[in-house]
Scaffold this active site. Sequence first.
Site, short mmCIF file in Angstrom:
data_model
loop_
_atom_site.label_atom_id
_atom_site.label_comp_id
_atom_site.label_asym_id
_atom_site.label_seq_id
_atom_site.Cartn_x
_atom_site.Cartn_y
_atom_site.Cartn_z
N SER A 227 1.18 7.11 4.02
CA SER A 227 0.01 7.87 3.57
C SER A 227 -0.96 6.95 2.85
O SER A 227 -0.58 5.92 2.27
CB SER A 227 0.44 8.97 2.61
OG SER A 227 0.86 8.41 1.36
N ASP A 228 -2.25 7.32 2.90
CA ASP A 228 -3.14 6.74 1.92
C ASP A 228 -2.64 7.20 0.56
O ASP A 228 -1.95 8.21 0.43
CB ASP A 228 -4.59 7.20 2.17
CG ASP A 228 -5.61 6.24 1.57
OD1 ASP A 228 -5.23 5.45 0.68
OD2 ASP A 228 -6.77 6.28 1.99
N TRP A 229 -2.99 6.45 -0.47
CA TRP A 229 -2.39 6.67 -1.78
C TRP A 229 -2.79 8.05 -2.34
O TRP A 229 -3.95 8.30 -2.66
CB TRP A 229 -2.80 5.55 -2.72
CG TRP A 229 -1.80 4.44 -2.80
CD1 TRP A 229 -1.28 3.90 -3.95
CD2 TRP A 229 -1.18 3.71 -1.74
NE1 TRP A 229 -0.38 2.90 -3.66
CE2 TRP A 229 -0.29 2.77 -2.31
CE3 TRP A 229 -1.26 3.78 -0.36
CZ2 TRP A 229 0.48 1.90 -1.55
CZ3 TRP A 229 -0.50 2.91 0.41
CH2 TRP A 229 0.37 1.99 -0.18
N GLY A 230 -1.80 8.95 -2.38
CA GLY A 230 -2.05 10.29 -2.87
C GLY A 230 -2.50 11.27 -1.82
O GLY A 230 -2.92 12.38 -2.15
N ALA A 231 -2.39 10.90 -0.54
CA ALA A 231 -2.90 11.77 0.52
C ALA A 231 -1.94 12.90 0.89
O ALA A 231 -2.35 13.85 1.56
CB ALA A 231 -3.21 10.95 1.78
#
Length: 755
Positions: A227-231
């Site tokens: 994931s993108d960070w926090g996605a």
Amino acid sequence: MQNIDVSQLTLQQKASLLIGDTFWSTTAIKDHHIGAVTMADGPHGVRMQKHGTDHLGLYRSQPATCFPPAVGIGCSWSEDVAARVGAALAKESQAHGVDILLGPGVNIKRSPLGGRNFEYYSEDPLLSGVLGSAYVKALQEHGVGASVKHLAANDQETERMVISSDVDERTLREVHLSAFERVVTEAQPATVMCSYNKINGVHASENRWLLTDVLRGEWGFNGVVVSDWGAVRTRPAALNAGLDLAMPGSGQYATEALIKAVQNGSVNESAIDLAVERVLDLAAYSEPRITGTAPTEFDSAAHHELARELATECAVLLKNQDGVLPLKPGTSLLVVGEFATNPRYQGGGSSHVNATLIDIPLEELKAGAAVSDGSVHYSQGFSLQPGENDAELRAHAVEAARTVDVAVIFAGNPEEEESEGFDRTRLELAAVQVELIRAVAAAAPRTVVVLANGGVVSLEEWHDQVDGILEGFLLGQGGGRAIADLLFGVTSPSGRLAESIPFRLQDTPTYLSFPGEQGHVRYTEGVMVGYRYYETVQRPVRYPFGHGLSYSTFETTDLRAEARGHDEIAVTANITNTGKIPAKHVIQIYLSTDAGPVLRPERILAAFTKVLLQPGETREVHFLLDRRNLRYWDVILDRWVVAPGCYTVQVSDNASHVLLEQDVALDGDELPRLLSLQSDVAEWLAHPTAGPALANELNPIMAASGQQLDDDSDGTRMVLSMPMNQILSILGGAIDGDWLVSLLEQPAEATSSPA
């Protein structure tokens, strides 16, 4: 893969492996000798944070080389440049203890206002995909894993974590997924990073069609989806969609959510096992670090020289009226602008690099002038801090401009206006810079503007007043020396625009749809992104995609294009350096066709290469245009199609200027005729079996009203455009629909009228 039996791990341990342990690392399990894998932001420099961690570049990272960002690499049009950056970043990553570098970004520059455009290569998927693939191959060949990002349709910063990118499948396939497909299938990246946004209402992190059906099923990706960070919103839903690793670490909550999902049956443990195996495969990239065989330092001086060299290939000479460049020996220069002493060389946000050394353009120009017996004077001209005495600074610059041969003005956008997290709101330079350029150009005998900006800027308020424009975009920490070498002619410019420069923002294809409203952004331009739109609707631009000047001249001759089988075209041409200096030249091959039932762009980039030619040297270049270059996505057949028809191969200076062209006839694919009673009468009449039989039935009926199927009357045209089921209803049973449908399965000679 590590020699670990996943069945020996508890469900708790397996779930923990699928969620980051820290901001930048995966979970380690010492009892099973599972080490952590360390990641860091790229893509043009290693952003390794040891004291304070974040995803927006707020905390200072360890010193690393800032190579030209993707906006510059895109303008190099060079696989070699992209690969050399990747190879150098691998060495620096290993020295910093980084196993996976987060990059490259291959999203499409849909609008020139995209706040993160500096991290992406181009408005064209072929150029982006080829450069991204070269970067990934080189990075991974030298022992560091890549993370190609951000999948998918993540082309803006406005509401990027919640926006729904509403885009039809043909546009997705042909434009916004195309570069990812090329990188995945050609370079096999270690990881693919999914984006924050929704795609047609479904978050990318929970989009099974995207992450499993397309990425794994169609493209054959066998690495880790991260994931993108926090996605990740809901960890079980993301796991079911095909997302293996959620970053960063989010404590026990996400781990417990996976465990409960297995216990209640909403997630199969076999899916967790498969994701764990993929994550464990990443350990191959950490083994050199763990075993102590990875390099612990890099040659920062050599990498700075490399950054300088590569930057010279990234700048684009837009205008060179009456040969103002290169600067002549003995020229007296006035250097103007704060960017000459405080250079803009990278963008803001998660890719912001703590550069090891920064070339100052003014100092490099003074050194270059000393070699050529010239002189350099400096005037600040304007301030990047609002409220200072800009009028006084401008007046000083104007007065000094009258006393020199050439004024070189450094202009552009400050980093505060171009960063991850927000989009731009204007194309124009700040008013204070525009006023300065116009005033100095009016006073100086000759004027050259050197630009530094992450995305294209409007030139219209001052373009015609200056003699030369060197668009540097962002050149990395070696940009100061590169600019000096280009201005003094040590190196000939060889960059080409990777995105069009429009006359006005209102001319752009996304003007009415970017950045969207009420949580949705509609991709109304469809496949007509960038130059595809401008060329198709014949909308002029200031400088087209692919434009760039050189200090030498080149001639293209002997274009030869021929079909290879039913879906390939072999292309050959000769390129000659007709100038007096060695220089690099970009050969651009475009393809134009109206084959198939869909609207095609006027032309699309089909192939390119960059070659170094000595004066008088001729080189034969070869290209093979394969299915990927020729195809379109057929939404009815739900597959790629190479349509039979005529394809025009064009060798061009840029997207607007064709030098040579040749037509090639292709047999294309054998397409099934998908007819139903919803198809119109004209489609039925075109069918080789049903068509003649239907005509035999319709002609007498039409004749009774004084019409024939081939008389081109208004009434006939209306009949031909109507769905067949409507015609059958109007005729009240005069033609049997079941009989008509049965004809589709019969050979032509077996057809007859219904009894």
